[in-house]
Structure formats: structure tokens, C-alpha cells
Motif scaffolding. Sequence first.
Motif, PDB file in Angstrom:
ATOM      1  N   SER A  31      31.811-111.148 -49.901  1.00  0.00           N
ATOM      2  CA  SER A  31      30.791-110.159 -49.753  1.00  0.00           C
ATOM      3  C   SER A  31      30.060-110.669 -48.695  1.00  0.00           C
ATOM      4  O   SER A  31      30.031-110.791 -47.641  1.00  0.00           O
ATOM      5  N   TYR A  79      35.369-106.945 -54.456  1.00  0.00           N
ATOM      6  CA  TYR A  79      35.584-105.405 -54.528  1.00  0.00           C
ATOM      7  C   TYR A  79      37.376-104.878 -54.175  1.00  0.00           C
ATOM      8  O   TYR A  79      37.557-106.439 -54.412  1.00  0.00           O
ATOM      9  N   HIS A 123      38.961-101.855 -50.262  1.00  0.00           N
ATOM     10  CA  HIS A 123      36.903-101.333 -49.612  1.00  0.00           C
ATOM     11  C   HIS A 123      37.329-102.845 -49.090  1.00  0.00           C
ATOM     12  O   HIS A 123      36.927-103.156 -48.009  1.00  0.00           O
ATOM     13  N   GLY A 177      28.232-102.531 -51.604  1.00  0.00           N
ATOM     14  CA  GLY A 177      28.903-101.177 -52.641  1.00  0.00           C
ATOM     15  C   GLY A 177      28.664-101.044 -53.023  1.00  0.00           C
ATOM     16  O   GLY A 177      27.556-100.175 -51.310  1.00  0.00           O
TER      17      GLY A 177
END
Length: 476
Positions: A265, A329, A333, A424
Amino acid sequence: TQSTWGTWRNHEMVSSSSKSKQATASAPLVGDAKDKKLDYEVYYEFGGPVGVFAIMIFSHCLMYYFWACLQYNKGHMLLPHSLDDILPFCHRMLNYVAQARPTMYAAGIYLSFLLMQAIFQAWLPGPIVYGLPIPSEGNRKLPYRCNGVAAWYITLATVAGLHYTGVFPLTEVIDHMGPLTTVAIICGNAVSLIIYVGAYVFGTTHRMSGNFFYDFFMGAWLNPRIGGLDLKMWAEIRVAWIMLFLLTLSAAMKQYQLYGVVSTSMCLMVLAHFLYANACMKGEECIPTTWDIFYEKWGWMLIFWNHAGVPFVYCFQSMYILNHEPVEYSTLHKVVMFALLLGGYYIWDTANSQKNRFRMKLRGTYIPRKTFPQLPWGTLADDCSYIKTEHGNALLTDGWYKYARKIHYTADIMMALSWGMACGFEGLLPYFYVCFFTGMISHRCVRDFDRCHKKYGKDWEKYVKQVPYIFIPYVF
């Protein structure tokens, strides 16, 4: 439809200068005469004086609220526990803000960055590109030194050198986010006031409403310059986007320092902000003809958000990720968020390139660039289709713009959504940016359509019929 969008823009014309009145004639105005008339019209937007005052207050509160949420609640919303807790909650928030008081160290970091970027823009070599004719200055075209690529990579090399030699570890930025936020806020307000007063001192006020709050917000000076330094271009390109990337890069370095890993991320956020900043530098020659540079005055709205709002609000997702232990994730995703980012970036980059290079070719100012990445379909053929207007300008109906009039805004929203997905779905605040950005560019879209309808008349109506979709081809 155009009429539907028109109802969104609830404004009132409050005044126009004598020059604007003189430009009105019994015969329809065309070309430069119409541009001059439109350039002198003054409208209340954003809710007028009351609305802009509220925006200024809200912007300050928003920045401190986001910082407090990150600092004291891991990026989740801070809220009163009950109605009885409202006043104690406000007291707690004030105590939090007090912890972000400015320091000389933070001021040194922030002001050194501004000075470095100012020197780079004023002195580094680069191609000279001329902007659009400015009606209020006798249709003079201002020169812009487009050396953003050199400034960008010299900045990256300098930051890397300072970090790896230990002279200034980049993690210092994260460790002083509170004071840096306050320094940026003070600087944004101070520069806004200096420029506003300076416009009166040097007699460069333009398109004024007569209301202090409104004129302070929208600006009094169109193109303030210090020698070879164009302040509006400098703040919009060099200050805002390079600073945003460095804040995110600092978050990534801090995550590695704390956990020994940089999460997927966080990698997405570094890539996202690198691509955005790099695109501004590699396509800098296209920017002098944009709305912000040509029409918007350099007031609090642009100054504050370029100095403080854009870098310190738009980096929220990076700071949110840092405030949580690294998490990976699902594959689906990750695929979706990277597809949104890279697909949105491709459309955004090539659509903006098509539009601005088309304009530059018509004006004979096109400069071929090879800066990475030059994407396929970024430049249209010389025989691309467009509508030649009675005004004299051309409305592009080819490339991405044969599918939707503001498809580059859609791409921007796609990228913004990917930023939220990187955090998220446990918090709401990471999705503030995509909501805020969608509202902001929708308002800008309304402003642009209204101005274009006045400027091009029947030709605009013809264009709308030929390209009926605004954001999403065949849908909306």
C-alpha cells in the motif's frame, strides 16, 4: 445537458469594470474583444463573501483535524463521546493543536525547500514557452521558463544525498509533521496577505469585487513575478507536488525504519505521488495555457492550498498507512487499486497531453519532449478533428475528447479512489480526498462550461451536441 449544469452555478454578477462595459457593442463580440469582456467580469462564486470566509476557516480546521487524527487516533475520526462532551472535545482539540506549534527547525526545513525551488525555477536552464494572450495586459504573452525536469531530478538527487549521508535523514520530516503543518499554514496565509497588499502597492489589481474577504480569497494579482520567477507557476508546480511526493517518501522511509519493510500500500502511494509530480515536471510546457495560470488570480485559494493544503492534506493516506502496522490485502484488492491508479494515470496523462499539445500546435509553440514516461497516444496527428469557432479558437473533438469533454477529470477521480483503497476499508477519512476532489473538480467543470458557453455561443452548443458526455463515455 448544458442547461442542467448551468443550474448548479448559483452566482450573481456583482460588478464589471468600465473597460468591460466599453467592450459591449451592438454587434456580437468575437475573438480578443470577447475575451477582454469576459476577463473583466466579476462574479460571486463559492457562496460569495460568506462562503469564501467559511472555506478559509474550514481549511485551517481541516488541516489540524487531520493531523490530530493521525497523531492521536491512528488516522481514525476524533469525535465527541456525547452531547455533553462537545465542549471538552473542543478543549482537547485545542490542546492537540498546541502540540503542533511551529519551531525554528521546522521553519528551516520548510523555507529551505521553498528557497531551493525558487532558485531552481529562476536560474536552471529550460525551454521558454509563452502563455496565452492576457486581455488585461494588452494581450501580452508572458514567457515561462520550463525547467521543471531539471529541478525535479536535482531535488531528488539532493534529497537522496542528504538522507544517505546522514546530514538530513528524510524521516526527520515525519518526526516534525505537526510543526511543519503549522509553518506551512502560516506561510500560506502570510504570502497571501503580502501578494494582496502588493497588488495595491504596485497597481496590479484586476477583476476586483470590492469585498475584502472575497477579493483576498480569489486574489488581486493575476501574474505576480520576481524577476524571472513566476510565483504562481512556482507554487502550483514546484512547491505543491514536489513537497507532496517528499512527504510520502518520508512516510515510506519511516515505515521501513520502524518495521523493516515497505508495504504494498505504501509502495502504491509512493508510485502515485511520483507519477503525479513527474507528470507535472515532464509536461510543464503545457501548463502556461491552463485555466489556473491564464485566468485565476493568485489569491488565498491558490496560495494557501499550494503551500499547505495540497501537500499536507493530500498525503493523508500515506500517513494513515504509516500509523498502522504493515498489512497486505488480498490479491484482488491489490489488482483493483493498481488498475485504478495506472489506468487512471494513463488516461489522465495522455488526455492532458493531447489537449495541450493540440493547442500548442495551433499556436506554433509545440515542443516535442522525451522525458520519461512519454506514453502512446499522447500527441494527436496534425489532421485531428476539431470545431473551428467564430471566436477564433478551436474545440478539440478527437482523441480522448471525442468520448467525453472532461475525461481527464474522471481519470483523476480513479487515481484518487486508488489512494483510498490503499488504506483498506476500516476508516472513512482516507476517502475524504476522493470525495473532496470530486466536488472540487465538478465545481470547476461548471465554471468552465459556463465561461465556454459565453465565449463560444452557438459553437459551444454544437460542440456539446457532438460530444454529449462529460465524465464517462456513453454514461454521463
